[in-house]
Design a protein around this motif. Structure first.
Motif, short mmCIF file in Angstrom:
data_model
loop_
_atom_site.label_atom_id
_atom_site.label_comp_id
_atom_site.label_asym_id
_atom_site.label_seq_id
_atom_site.Cartn_x
_atom_site.Cartn_y
_atom_site.Cartn_z
N LYS A 71 -49.15 -5.29 -8.35
CA LYS A 71 -48.59 -4.58 -7.13
C LYS A 71 -47.53 -5.50 -6.44
CE LYS A 71 -52.99 -2.69 -5.57
NZ LYS A 71 -53.97 -2.86 -4.52
N VAL A 72 -46.58 -4.80 -5.81
CA VAL A 72 -45.65 -5.18 -4.96
C VAL A 72 -45.64 -4.61 -3.72
CG1 VAL A 72 -44.01 -6.03 -6.91
CG2 VAL A 72 -43.92 -3.78 -6.01
N ARG A 73 -45.31 -5.25 -2.69
CA ARG A 73 -45.06 -4.80 -1.54
C ARG A 73 -43.66 -4.88 -0.71
NH1 ARG A 73 -50.03 -5.71 1.74
NH2 ARG A 73 -49.00 -4.70 3.66
N VAL A 74 -43.41 -3.85 0.05
CA VAL A 74 -42.01 -3.39 0.33
C VAL A 74 -41.90 -4.65 1.68
CG1 VAL A 74 -40.64 -2.03 1.85
CG2 VAL A 74 -41.93 -1.09 0.07
N VAL A 75 -40.73 -5.49 1.76
CA VAL A 75 -40.41 -6.39 2.68
C VAL A 75 -39.11 -6.32 3.16
CG1 VAL A 75 -42.31 -7.95 1.94
CG2 VAL A 75 -40.02 -8.10 1.02
N GLU A 76 -39.08 -6.84 4.42
CA GLU A 76 -37.75 -6.95 5.08
C GLU A 76 -37.42 -8.30 4.68
OE1 GLU A 76 -37.47 -5.31 8.93
OE2 GLU A 76 -38.59 -3.42 8.25
N VAL A 77 -36.10 -8.92 4.32
CA VAL A 77 -35.77 -10.19 4.19
C VAL A 77 -34.40 -10.52 4.77
CG1 VAL A 77 -37.18 -10.59 2.12
CG2 VAL A 77 -34.87 -9.99 1.89
N VAL A 78 -34.22 -11.51 5.32
CA VAL A 78 -32.72 -12.28 5.66
C VAL A 78 -32.56 -13.46 4.86
CG1 VAL A 78 -32.97 -11.21 7.86
CG2 VAL A 78 -33.64 -13.42 7.47
N GLU A 79 -31.40 -13.84 4.82
CA GLU A 79 -31.00 -15.21 4.24
C GLU A 79 -31.30 -16.16 5.53
OE1 GLU A 79 -27.47 -15.77 2.18
OE2 GLU A 79 -27.26 -13.81 1.47
N PRO A 80 -31.93 -17.06 5.15
CA PRO A 80 -32.23 -17.99 6.44
C PRO A 80 -31.47 -19.33 6.60
CG PRO A 80 -33.47 -18.89 4.47
CD PRO A 80 -32.69 -17.39 3.95
N ALA A 81 -31.40 -20.08 7.64
CA ALA A 81 -30.44 -21.15 7.85
C ALA A 81 -30.98 -22.23 6.80
CB ALA A 81 -30.57 -21.69 9.13
N ILE A 82 -30.24 -22.91 6.11
CA ILE A 82 -30.25 -23.82 5.16
C ILE A 82 -29.68 -25.28 5.45
CG2 ILE A 82 -29.90 -24.55 2.63
CD1 ILE A 82 -29.71 -21.44 2.01
N GLU A 83 -30.41 -26.42 5.34
CA GLU A 83 -29.93 -27.64 5.47
C GLU A 83 -28.89 -28.08 4.33
OE1 GLU A 83 -33.26 -30.11 6.82
OE2 GLU A 83 -33.66 -28.81 8.36
N VAL A 84 -27.88 -28.84 4.88
CA VAL A 84 -26.90 -29.29 3.71
C VAL A 84 -26.06 -30.60 4.26
CG1 VAL A 84 -25.12 -27.78 4.25
CG2 VAL A 84 -25.21 -28.60 1.95
N LEU A 85 -25.69 -31.37 3.38
CA LEU A 85 -24.74 -32.51 3.97
C LEU A 85 -23.49 -32.25 3.83
CD1 LEU A 85 -26.52 -35.70 2.13
CD2 LEU A 85 -26.80 -34.89 4.42
N VAL A 86 -22.69 -32.45 4.84
CA VAL A 86 -21.25 -32.20 4.73
C VAL A 86 -20.38 -33.64 5.41
CG1 VAL A 86 -21.53 -29.72 5.28
CG2 VAL A 86 -21.50 -31.21 7.24
N GLU A 87 -19.25 -33.63 5.09
CA GLU A 87 -18.48 -34.52 5.63
C GLU A 87 -18.56 -34.73 6.98
OE1 GLU A 87 -16.79 -36.99 4.08
OE2 GLU A 87 -17.14 -36.19 1.77
N PRO A 88 -18.47 -35.83 7.77
CA PRO A 88 -18.63 -35.89 9.12
C PRO A 88 -17.49 -35.23 9.83
CG PRO A 88 -19.22 -37.95 8.21
CD PRO A 88 -18.69 -37.08 7.10
N ARG A 89 -16.20 -35.05 9.40
CA ARG A 89 -15.19 -34.26 9.92
C ARG A 89 -15.45 -32.87 10.06
NH1 ARG A 89 -12.90 -36.38 5.04
NH2 ARG A 89 -12.08 -34.46 3.73
#
Length: 142
Positions: A63-81
């Motif tokens: 079985k599968v269920r119907v769901v609503e999804v969003v792309e979440p905020a994701i943590e990532v390293l970036v250059e300080p500037r």
């Protein structure tokens, strides 16, 4: 918000998953357009609502269920500037070979070259003697 289908055991608000692409049975499934047609391979999704609708599925223990999804905020390293809250940048992964920080260097759900909005600056992270900023980003759809 995107409508899709997930296995009944996974259908819980708050659960995050990465969609890796269709399985073999999906190619002939009449629900494939709704189930996998709305998802992009390699992207991370978060379930925000589970609807009370289920369908049979040969992949998800019946079985599968119907769901609503969003792309979440994701943590990532970036250059300080580039670490300015509210700014939009083209994502360029930092160069660091620390396997313990791999999920922050190249997090699942983001691709190099994505346009992202920095929603929060979390702090400083050192990697191989260089300082980077740990930020939380949301992907901007083009």
């Amino acid at each position: 918000m995107v409508i899709t289908l997930v296995g009944e055991k996974l259908a819980k608000p708050g659960l995050e998953f990465v969609y890796y692409g269709p399985g073999e049975p999906c190619k002939s499934c009449r629900l494939a357009r709704v189930c996998i047609g709305n998802l992009e391979p390699g992207r991370r999704y978060k379930i925000v609502r589970v609807r009370n609708i289920e369908h049979p599925c040969p992949l998800h223990e019946g079985k599968v269920r119907v769901v609503e999804v969003v792309e979440p905020a994701i943590e990532v390293l970036v250059e300080p500037r580039y670490a300015i809250a509210g700014s939009k940048i083209k994502l360029s992964f930092v160069e660091c070979n620390d396997k313990n920080k791999e999920e922050l260097i190249r997090p699942e759900g983001l691709f190099e070259g994505d346009t992202v909005k920095i929603v929060e600056i979390i702090g400083d992270v050192e990697c191989e003697g260089r300082k980077y900023k740990l930020v939380r980003v949301m992907r901007e759809k083009e």
